[in-house]
Structure formats: C-alpha cells, structure tokens
Design a protein around this motif. Structure first.
Motif, PDB file in Angstrom:
ATOM      1  N   THR A  11       1.976  -1.703  -5.262  1.00 30.53           N
ATOM      2  CA  THR A  11       1.675  -0.613  -4.334  1.00 30.53           C
ATOM      3  C   THR A  11       2.734   0.470  -4.456  1.00 30.53           C
ATOM      4  O   THR A  11       3.799   0.260  -5.050  1.00 30.53           O
ATOM      5  CB  THR A  11       1.650  -1.106  -2.867  1.00 30.53           C
ATOM      6  OG1 THR A  11       2.960  -1.609  -2.521  1.00 30.53           O
ATOM      7  CG2 THR A  11       0.606  -2.188  -2.659  1.00 30.53           C
ATOM      8  N   ARG A  12       2.430   1.630  -3.889  1.00 29.50           N
ATOM      9  CA  ARG A  12       3.416   2.707  -3.818  1.00 29.50           C
ATOM     10  C   ARG A  12       3.168   3.516  -2.561  1.00 29.50           C
ATOM     11  O   ARG A  12       2.044   3.540  -2.028  1.00 29.50           O
ATOM     12  CB  ARG A  12       3.343   3.625  -5.036  1.00 29.50           C
ATOM     13  CG  ARG A  12       2.069   4.423  -5.159  1.00 29.50           C
ATOM     14  CD  ARG A  12       1.987   5.129  -6.500  1.00 29.50           C
ATOM     15  NE  ARG A  12       0.774   5.931  -6.617  1.00 29.50           N
ATOM     16  CZ  ARG A  12       0.742   7.254  -6.511  1.00 29.50           C
ATOM     17  NH1 ARG A  12       1.865   7.927  -6.285  1.00 29.50           N
ATOM     18  NH2 ARG A  12      -0.394   7.923  -6.623  1.00 29.50           N
ATOM     19  N   TYR A  13       4.211   4.158  -2.083  1.00 30.09           N
ATOM     20  CA  TYR A  13       4.086   5.000  -0.898  1.00 30.09           C
ATOM     21  C   TYR A  13       3.793   6.429  -1.337  1.00 30.09           C
ATOM     22  O   TYR A  13       4.492   6.979  -2.188  1.00 30.09           O
ATOM     23  CB  TYR A  13       5.365   4.964  -0.064  1.00 30.09           C
ATOM     24  CG  TYR A  13       5.313   5.878   1.135  1.00 30.09           C
ATOM     25  CD1 TYR A  13       4.629   5.483   2.288  1.00 30.09           C
ATOM     26  CD2 TYR A  13       5.906   7.138   1.103  1.00 30.09           C
ATOM     27  CE1 TYR A  13       4.550   6.327   3.388  1.00 30.09           C
ATOM     28  CE2 TYR A  13       5.836   7.985   2.201  1.00 30.09           C
ATOM     29  CZ  TYR A  13       5.149   7.572   3.339  1.00 30.09           C
ATOM     30  OH  TYR A  13       5.066   8.413   4.418  1.00 30.09           O
TER      31      TYR A  13
ATOM     32  N   ARG B 293      -1.450   0.726  -6.523  1.00 30.19           N
ATOM     33  CA  ARG B 293      -0.979   1.566  -7.624  1.00 30.19           C
ATOM     34  C   ARG B 293      -1.951   1.679  -8.784  1.00 30.19           C
ATOM     35  O   ARG B 293      -2.750   0.775  -9.032  1.00 30.19           O
ATOM     36  CB  ARG B 293       0.339   1.015  -8.207  1.00 30.19           C
ATOM     37  CG  ARG B 293       1.542   1.203  -7.328  1.00 30.19           C
ATOM     38  CD  ARG B 293       2.804   0.828  -8.088  1.00 30.19           C
ATOM     39  NE  ARG B 293       3.052   1.706  -9.213  1.00 30.19           N
ATOM     40  CZ  ARG B 293       3.443   1.298 -10.418  1.00 30.19           C
ATOM     41  NH1 ARG B 293       3.595   0.016 -10.664  1.00 30.19           N
ATOM     42  NH2 ARG B 293       3.659   2.165 -11.365  1.00 30.19           N
TER      43      ARG B 293
ATOM     44  N   GLY C  78       5.316  -3.603  -3.044  1.00 29.93           N
ATOM     45  CA  GLY C  78       5.899  -2.482  -3.779  1.00 29.93           C
ATOM     46  C   GLY C  78       6.931  -2.945  -4.791  1.00 29.93           C
ATOM     47  O   GLY C  78       6.981  -2.447  -5.918  1.00 29.93           O
TER      48      GLY C  78
END
Length: 214
Positions: free
Chosen positions: A59-61, A70, A54
């Motif tokens: 990536t992302r939550y 992402r 992240g």
C-alpha cells in the motif's frame, strides 16, 4: 493464525490475503473508517495494520486520498524476479525427496488451480499457482523465508492484476507447474531446476510486457 499475533498483525495478514486472492486490486482505497467498522478495531489498530502493509510494499499513502493498494513499477517487478530466482531455485537445489506432506500440499495447489481454470476463474488460477510456488519455497524449511515470500507473492499478485486479458496471461502456467511438480516428485532436481528457470524467465518477460501497454 499464531496466537501471539497482535490484532493489527492479524488484520494486516487478512488484508494481505485479500490482495493475494485478487479481492483488493491496485488503486483501490483502504478507508480507515470502513476498516474500523469491519474489524471492530480502534483507529490506531487499523493505522498500525495499514502501516505494516506499507512496509511490505503493498500500500501507499496518497495525499487527499488516503491509503491505497499500490501499483508496482517496472524495476520493482524485475527485483521480484531476482528474489524468485534466488529462493525458488535454491529451494529446489537443496531439497531432498518430497515428503508425503510436501507432495500433498503441492498437488492440492495444482488441483485447486485446475478447478479454477475449469471454471474460467482466472483470478483464482493466479492465486493458486502462486500458492504452488509458496510450497516450493517451503522446501527451504525456513519460516522467515516463508513469511517473506508471502509478501513477494502478494506484490506479484498486484502485477498480474494489470493483465488486460487474464485468461491469456494465466493460461500457460498450469501445465508448467505440473511439469515442475512431476520432476520434484521423481526427485529429478536438475530437470526441475531447468524447468523452473525457464518458467521464471518467461513469467518475467510477460510481466514486464504489461508495462508496455498501459
């Protein structure tokens, strides 16, 4: 892989390699329980690895979905090309004549791209072309920039995955990589720099055009 890396770091690097290799695509979920099983690691270790990805912008939550690979925004892509111009053009400008090892690494990347194109494996074409550009940045002899650029090309890989026609998107670049390599092999830095500048202009234009056709 350096021996002093933590397990979380090693897992993050492997997941980043999967992104660069086109095996993890934008929108794919990274399921914590599955990663725990795959890597025989604790949940905390997996969370630490995902947190690192992240931080690298990969990536992302997403609430109620978890961690996902992402999709980059247009302005982020513009920024990636600012970085590429800064590092790749500077690497060429300050480079000496290629050593045998540097030449071999570049040639190997081009050969791998050529084989991938012959197999019509366009995903691999993109990956190996990016590896060639990693070798360009390697001319700076900076481990810090090498690591940083590995994060950059992972983000670029996520952009390229958005191309609706991978063959059409990837087809132009191999010959241009060969041209840049030939100029560097002959220690013609002005020509290599001009070819790289045009390359990056055209690559940015095509990459940004992907956002015009959702």
């Amino acid at each position: 892989m350096p021996a002093n890396l933590s397990l979380a770091d090693q897992i993050a690097l492997e997941l980043r390699a999967d992104i660069i290799g086109g095996r993890l695509l934008p929108g794919m979920g990274l399921v914590e329980a599955e990663l725990v099983k795959s890597y025989n690691a604790s949940r905390n270790t997996i969370r630490e690895a995902l947190h690192r990805l992240g931080q690298e912008g990969l990536t992302r939550y997403v609430r109620n979905k978890g961690v996902m690979v992402r999709r980059l925004a247009r302005e982020e892509v513009r920024d990636l090309f600012v970085v590429r111009r800064t590092l790749e053009l500077q690497a060429i400008a300050q480079s000496a004549a290629l050593t045998r090892e540097q030449s071999e690494h570049m040639q190997n990347a081009i050969d791998a791209t050529t084989l991938a194109r012959e197999r019509e494996d366009w995903r691999a074409v993109a990956t190996h072309s990016l590896m060639f550009h990693q070798q360009i940045v390697g001319l700076l002899h900076s481990p810090f920039f090498n690591e940083f650029f590995a994060q950059v090309i992972a983000q670029l890989r996520l952009v390229f995955c958005a191309a609706p026609d991978e063959q059409r998107f990837q087809l132009p670049w191999l010959e241009r990589d060969r041209e840049i390599y030939a100029f560097l092999a002959n220690n013609n830095k002005p020509a290599a720099s001009e070819a790289m500048s045009l390359y990056l202009d055209d690559s940015e234009h095509l990459s940004l055009a992907l956002f015009d056709h959702p």
